[in-house]
Design a protein around this motif. Structure first.
Motif, PDB file in Angstrom:
ATOM      1  N   SER A  80      18.775  21.545 -18.208  1.00 11.51           N
ATOM      2  CA  SER A  80      19.814  21.653 -17.173  1.00 11.51           C
ATOM      3  C   SER A  80      21.094  20.956 -17.637  1.00 11.51           C
ATOM      4  O   SER A  80      22.185  21.402 -17.318  1.00 11.51           O
ATOM      5  N   ARG A  81      20.973  19.896 -18.440  1.00  9.24           N
ATOM      6  CA  ARG A  81      22.196  19.262 -18.971  1.00  9.24           C
ATOM      7  C   ARG A  81      22.899  20.172 -19.970  1.00  9.24           C
ATOM      8  O   ARG A  81      24.117  20.227 -20.028  1.00  9.24           O
ATOM      9  N   GLN A  92      22.794  23.397 -19.935  1.00  7.50           N
ATOM     10  CA  GLN A  92      23.436  24.489 -19.175  1.00  7.50           C
ATOM     11  C   GLN A  92      24.735  24.030 -18.517  1.00  7.50           C
ATOM     12  O   GLN A  92      25.669  24.814 -18.354  1.00  7.50           O
ATOM     13  N   ALA A  93      24.768  22.728 -18.149  1.00  2.00           N
ATOM     14  CA  ALA A  93      25.956  22.241 -17.446  1.00  2.00           C
ATOM     15  C   ALA A  93      27.048  21.785 -18.416  1.00  2.00           C
ATOM     16  O   ALA A  93      28.169  21.485 -17.994  1.00  2.00           O
ATOM     17  N   ASP A  94      26.738  21.712 -19.707  1.00  2.00           N
ATOM     18  CA  ASP A  94      27.690  21.156 -20.670  1.00  2.00           C
ATOM     19  C   ASP A  94      28.729  22.204 -21.084  1.00  2.00           C
ATOM     20  O   ASP A  94      28.383  23.240 -21.638  1.00  2.00           O
TER      21      ASP A  94
END
Ligand code: ADP
Length: 441
Positions: free
Chosen positions: A375-376, A378-380
């Motif tokens: 998820s990190r 994907q959010a980066d």
């Protein structure tokens, strides 16, 4: 007007009884309430214990499968690289032992999942012919080792596409056929699938697995579906097993609405059979059953062994160093450029600096686990995550994980111990075609 039952339930016994009876009922009712509260508490305690057991089993599965990953991975390299016959024979035995150990761990996990009520039937559309072919391929391999014949009687009228839980159907057939081979010394096994009846929507199939093996004594039948129950121990000494296979199979058949039945003559053989109702997706009859899928599978296998992809760039993330070495070793001949990372944080850094064609990301890692790392990623904003297939690496073998990983946004998952064929087929599936160079034949 309230009914008598409603009044009694509210503790109102006013008109119908004398004082003594009312007192007695009052006492009884209070006793019942206490019992019900205590029962509820007991259920809660049992539920908590069950949850702890499930967590324990998931962890245990991880702990056991991780070292098996190392053993089988390095063993595979010995099998591939050694030119010494004796060494190869030892390595083949290690591989065999490792596989049996894995089956045992998986059976225990599946069984515990059934017990805790977490196992669901997941219906999907599937073609019946390739399923039968796969199962026959698998069992023929084992039967040949024991010089047993494998026969099959497959109804021409089977609808070609059905809807049901094909994974469980495979497991049931695999279990029954594996047992048939395990408990047979002479002769062979026969798989038969007949269409009993059908309407526009549903078909009922009768599935039977017959063998010419040791058979089952009448007095043992009662214990057949019990967990951890092995029969005729004297005869069966030396045949590996947990006594869980039939308990699991019996439960699966039941969950699909059928009953597993047995005809057997001790000393002559056994037949396990059940009726399976499935939805019909395509009613076109399969016709004469041909094992086309088998030769197709073999071609794929040969092809798989020979591809290189020197321009592909792959990242493997796992906190256990030896697992990284296994994947690197298994892909040595492919020429793929492999980077490794030992934590989620390191993986994110590497993904910011490099462009990867595939990322294999371990699930259970300390500090940041695979799901959080994903998820990190994907959010980066510095990582173009949408264009990179991220594959979960997992030692958590509990059934149903596939759905969970897809829901989290993984493209696919690869279970540890990493099977070389599955690893290669995932690469073939997700690497861009232009990077794959098939080996010259
Ligand atoms: P196991 O892991 O011992 O094979 P199963 O639950 O699959 O456990 O089977 C339970 C027992 O039933 C076996 O130990 C064996 O004694 C008996 N059994 C199962 N299948 C057969 C068969 N096809 N022929 C004879 N005995 C069988």
């Amino acid at each position: 007007m309230t009914t008598v039952a409603e009044r009694y339930a509210n503790g109102d016994y006013s008109d119908d009884m004398n004082t003594d009876s009312k007192d007695e009922i009052g006492i009884l009712s209070r006793a019942l309430q206490t019992m019900s509260t205590s029962l509820k508490n007991q259920i809660e305690i049992a539920d908590t214990a069950n949850r702890s057991k499930s967590i324990f089993l998931a962890n245990m599965s991880h702990e056991i499968r991780t070292p098996i990953n190392a053993i089988l991975g390095f063993d595979e390299m010995i099998l591939r690289e050694s030119n010494e016959d004796t060494t190869k024979e030892y390595a083949a035995n290690i591989k065999n032992g490792g596989r049996i150990l894995l089956t045992l761990v998986n059976e225990i996990l599946d069984f515990s999942k059934i017990e805790s009520g977490k196992l669901e039937i997941v219906p999907v559309e599937y073609e019946i012919s390739p399923l039968i072919s796969d199962i026959l391929d698998m069992i023929e391999f084992r039967a040949t080792e024991k010089n047993l014949s494998v026969d099959y009687i497959i109804d021409r009228d089977l609808p070609s596409v059905l809807k049901g839980d094909d994974i469980r159907v495979r497991e049931i057939l695999t279990n029954l056929l594996t047992n048939a081979v395990k408990y047979t010394e002479k002769g062979g096994v026969t798989l038969s699938i007949q269409k009993l009846s059908s309407d526009e929507k549903k078909a009922t199939l009768r599935i039977s697995v017959e063998d010419t093996g040791i058979g089952i004594k009448d007095e043992d039948r009662g214990h057949l579906w019990e967990s951890f129950q092995r029969l005729d121990e004297q005869h069966n000494r030396g045949i590996e097993g947990t006594g869980l296979g039939l308990a699991i199979t019996h439960k699966y058949v039941e969950m699909m609405g059928g009953t597993l039945c047995l005809n057997s003559k001790y000393g002559q053989g056994s037949e396990f059979w059940f009726d399976l109702e499935q939805d019909i997706v395509d009613p076109t009859p399969i016709g004469l059953f041909k094992r086309e899928a088998q030769s197709l599978q073999r071609e794929v296998d040969i092809y798989r062994e020979g591809f290189t992809a020197p321009d592909a760039h792959v990242l493997v993330v796992d906190d256990v160093k030896v697992n990284l070495m296994v994947v690197k070793g298994l892909l040595k001949d492919s020429g793929i450029d492999i980077d490794t990372a030992e934590s989620g944080a390191e993986a994110i850094e590497k993904m910011k600096e490099n462009r990867y064609d595939i990322v294999f990301l371990d699930h259970m890692m300390p500090e940041m686990d695979g799901v959080e790392t994903l998820s990190r990623i994907q959010a980066d904003p510095d990582i173009d995550s949408g264009s990179i297939p991220i594959i979960a690496l997992t030692a958590n073998a509990i059934t149903g994980v596939e759905k969970m990983y897809r829901e989290h946004g993984f493209a696919d998952y690869l279970s540890k111990p990493v099977d070389p064929h599955s690893l290669e087929s995932i690469l073939l599936k997700y690497l861009p075609d232009e990077l794959i160079i098939p080996a010259k034949k």
